[in-house]
Design an enzyme around this catalytic site. Sequence first.
Site, mmCIF file in Angstrom:
data_model
loop_
_atom_site.group_PDB
_atom_site.id
_atom_site.type_symbol
_atom_site.label_atom_id
_atom_site.label_comp_id
_atom_site.label_asym_id
_atom_site.label_seq_id
_atom_site.Cartn_x
_atom_site.Cartn_y
_atom_site.Cartn_z
ATOM 1 N N GLU A 17 0.963 -1.378 0.056
ATOM 2 C CA GLU A 17 -0.028 0.138 -0.021
ATOM 3 C C GLU A 17 0.740 1.436 0.147
ATOM 4 O OE1 GLU A 17 -3.931 -1.478 2.298
ATOM 5 O OE2 GLU A 17 -2.286 -0.964 3.605
ATOM 6 N N GLU A 23 -3.532 -9.772 4.241
ATOM 7 C CA GLU A 23 -4.509 -9.634 5.341
ATOM 8 C C GLU A 23 -5.263 -10.594 5.422
ATOM 9 O OE1 GLU A 23 -2.375 -5.546 4.308
ATOM 10 O OE2 GLU A 23 -3.034 -7.427 3.153
#
Length: 261
Positions: free
Chosen positions: A112, A132
């Site tokens: 990210e 995740e």
Amino acid sequence: MTDNPIRTERRGAVFEVTLDRPKANAIDLATSRIMGEVFTRFRDDPDLRVAILTATGDKFFCPGWDLKAAAGGDAVDGDYGKGGFGGLQELRGLNKPVIAAVNGIACGGGLELALSADIILAADHATFALPEIRSGTVADAASIKLPKRIPYHIAMEMLLTGRWFDADEAARWGLVNRVLPAAELMATARAMAEDLASGPPLVFAAIKEVVREAEDMKFQDAMNRITRSQFETVERLYRSEDQKEGARAFAEKRDPVWTGR
């Protein structure tokens, strides 16, 4: 673990930011706050025109959130500082080019962070993932950004499965701009940064603001905002000495000299 997890270096108008937090360059709350201060300083310094974000070592760029720090009390919803996680992905008004030089594993929040740059260069051994899903959490920033950057179905595969992509596959889907031998990564990033630093900073600022603000607008609405002088950077550009210099240089068949004024 180093006392200062962020190293910075000025190379003329280029600002290098190196994440230096052994063993994996994971980011805890304190590091994120430092990064926010660093990128704010870059944003606000008129003498700096381009930033390069990279990390130490040849194994990890950044795996994202420091789970050991979280186990020790860092709250996942704690104070990340200016610019949000990593100091970059939510930093307002950052209208200068940022290059991510990914030197190894970029996963979770590390991916990210790379997505927050304008250009991503990757070493040929770099790998990318959003794992995740396997820990029962959501890659929030990636869920917003990734389907807008690469084909929807590929983005959803990354988000829903956590599958790892090597550098070549990442380049094939447009996740990174270029794959390079590891030994050439920083030299290429620096050459690109120098080229950008010699360019028109007010034009770059206008491009970044328009691209950012128009992302969720209809085409005509965005065009109307430009013609009605509702983008601050565009208005500044059109009233600048640099725009006059660009026209003069073109007429005189010479390279323009940009001052950012």
